[in-house]
Enzyme design. Structure first.
Site, PDB file in Angstrom:
ATOM      1  N   HIS A 137       0.838  -1.220   0.000  1.00  0.00           N
ATOM      2  CA  HIS A 137       0.000   0.000   0.000  1.00  0.00           C
ATOM      3  C   HIS A 137       0.868   1.263   0.000  1.00  0.00           C
ATOM      4  O   HIS A 137       0.447   2.302   0.473  1.00  0.00           O
ATOM      5  CB  HIS A 137      -0.934   0.053   1.216  1.00  0.00           C
ATOM      6  N   SER A 150      15.089  21.409 -16.696  1.00  0.00           N
ATOM      7  CA  SER A 150      13.895  22.182 -17.006  1.00  0.00           C
ATOM      8  C   SER A 150      14.336  23.484 -17.659  1.00  0.00           C
ATOM      9  O   SER A 150      15.407  23.995 -17.352  1.00  0.00           O
ATOM     10  CB  SER A 150      13.129  22.465 -15.717  1.00  0.00           C
ATOM     11  N   GLU A 203       9.742   8.214 -17.437  1.00  0.00           N
ATOM     12  CA  GLU A 203       8.361   8.702 -17.629  1.00  0.00           C
ATOM     13  C   GLU A 203       7.847   8.346 -19.022  1.00  0.00           C
ATOM     14  O   GLU A 203       6.688   7.970 -19.194  1.00  0.00           O
ATOM     15  CB  GLU A 203       8.300  10.216 -17.432  1.00  0.00           C
ATOM     16  N   LYS A 262      16.185  21.429 -11.523  1.00  0.00           N
ATOM     17  CA  LYS A 262      15.506  20.193 -11.897  1.00  0.00           C
ATOM     18  C   LYS A 262      16.392  19.159 -12.557  1.00  0.00           C
ATOM     19  O   LYS A 262      17.303  19.472 -13.310  1.00  0.00           O
ATOM     20  CB  LYS A 262      14.353  20.515 -12.853  1.00  0.00           C
TER      21      LYS A 262
END
Ligand code: ARG
Length: 456
Positions: free
Chosen positions: A156, A277, A290, A283
């Protein structure tokens, strides 16, 4: 250019209809399979005296010249042709004259396209298998390096029990091993030749389908000619195995993305597999992971698309079946690209062991071991579970952790507690005690690594 199939109709189709009907923009990738298939067909026709030996030689030489010219770039695909089959036959006839027109004896584009697809996909599955193997080996190597690196195991997404990073990684290796086995299994059913099914009903010529199949290296032939030209199960199976493989890569990606966050910082991806970024200078984005996760959606879509295309088709061939190619080719190319970047991304990923350990030290991850301790001292598990839960609650209220709670406080919960409790809840010992088959102990993970290596 007049249509090769002009006969009953004039063949004067509308330019838009030509474009719409054409598949050469995507099926030209099968040029090699198409040509090799035609060479075998010419050999079989000669072996069965349907054409002469000299004619077969002329056909084969012509086909060979087309193959080498395509490969060298001396010949370019003519995208105004309807498909790769028509293109090859047209160039062949231009080069060798009327003998070229004999190639299509006892054959149809229906069995030809089914043959090309099977041959093309068998070669592609070999490439995919070898990439999955490389990935499984890369993950296994990482697991070996980290067979004693402690991290929290989750259920979980809540800290559950201490495990090793090696154990966690080996779970992915097991998935990849199943993927390999699924692709190999799918290849078995792809490895039967449809050629000689002709349009659907077979042929009046005395062909030898087994001989032609053996020339092309197939294990067998399709038993029913109607099925031979209609069957696209092998495409569905491949799309489904690729979808499952992508699902595994996507789950792995999701974890890598999570682990790369400042909140976790369990791993750091190499600069080579991250991006910055354009506005936020701090970043370091896990774009590759992804994108793998994102592309999985399209790969699932390809499976659904082909299943849906096929669901209403009457036997035998229907032009709808031309739609098999773009989705299958797209899934094949996508998974190869994903694996290609995933392998070095894993190889170059650094593991921040201290952060994993620190995370494992919080969250009362050894509470099960505390309960197990009381069970070993004679308490039934349910009672031990209740006491351990009360201790965790006490610790939370008083800002304590199990490792540092004083013995007299332990004893106030149960007289069964003794000095040795601290040993039993030590994280390293918690891990090392899980020697059950498949468990997280170093010894057990080593066994998993050995198993994976024997399979690879
Ligand atoms: N381009 C076609 C396909 O991919 C080849 C088979 C054409 N057969 C036919 N009867 N029109 O399916």
């Amino acid at each position: 250019m007049p249509k090769m199939w002009a006969g009953r109709t004039s063949g004067n189709t509308d330019a838009l209809a030509d474009d719409f009907n054409s598949s050469i923009s995507f099926d030209s990738v099968m040029y090699k399979q198409d040509i090799k298939g035609s060479m075998a067909h010419a050999s079989m026709l000669a072996a069965k005296d349907i054409i002469s030996k000299a004619e077969a030689d002329t056909l084969i030489d012509g086909l060979d010249s087309i193959l080498s010219d395509l490969e060298s770039g001396a010949l370019e695909i003519d995208y105004s042709c309807e498909d790769i089959h028509m293109f090859v036959e047209q160039v062949l006839t231009e080069r060798i004259g009327d003998v070229g027109k004999k190639l299509h004896t006892a054959r149809s584009r229906n069995d030809q396209v089914a043959l090309d697809m099977r041959m093309y996909l068998m070669a592609q599955t070999d490439e995919i298998i070898s990439l999955v193997k490389s990935l499984a080996l890369a993950v296994t190597a990482k697991a070996e390096e980290h067979k004693a690196t402690i991290m929290p195991g989750y259920t979980h997404l809540q800290r559950a029990q201490p495990i090793t990073f090696g154990h966690h990684l080996m779970a992915y290796v097991m998935m990849l091993l199943r993927d390999i086995s699924r692709i190999k299994d799918c290849k078995k059913r792809t490895n039967v030749s449809p050629i000689g099914s002709c349009a659907l009903a077979g042929t009046t010529f005395n062909t030898d389908r087994f001989y032609e199949a053996s020339l092309l290296g197939f294990d067998g032939v399709c038993q029913n000619s109607i099925d031979g030209v209609s069957d696209r199960d092998f495409c569905i199976e491949l799309l489904s195995t690729i979808a499952t493989l992508m699902m595994h890569l996507s789950r792995f990606s999701e974890e890598i993305i999570l682990w790369s966050s400042w909140e976790f910082k369990f791993v750091e991806l190499s600069d080579a597999y991250t991006t910055g970024s354009s506005i936020m200078p701090q970043k370091k984005n896990p774009d590759m992971a992804e994108l793998v996760r994102g592309k999985t959606g399209r790969v699932y879509g390809n499976l659904m698309a082909l299943l849906t295309t096929l669901k209403g088709l009457p036997l035998a061939y229907n032009k709808d079946m031309q739609e098999d190619k773009e989705c299958v080719f797209d899934s094949v190319e996508t998974v190869k690209m994903c694996l290609g970047v995933f392998i070095p991304m894993i190889e170059t990923m650094s593991v921040i062991e201290g952060n994993m350990l620190r995370a494992a030290q919080g969250g009362f991850i050894n509470a099960t071991d505390l309960a197990d301790y009381l069970v070993k001292k004679g308490l039934p598990f349910r009672s031990a579970y209740k006491i351990s839960g009360e201790i965790v609650s006490y610790c939370i209220k008083n800002g304590l952790v199990l490792e540092t709670m004083p013995l007299d406080v332990y004893k106030s919960f149960s007289p069964l507690f003794d000095e040795d409790v601290y040993n039993d809840i030590d994280l390293l010992i918690c891990v090392q005690k899980r020697i059950s088959f498949g468990g997280t102990s170093v010894q057990s993970v080593e066994r998993q690594i050995e198993f994976a290596k024997s399979q690879l």
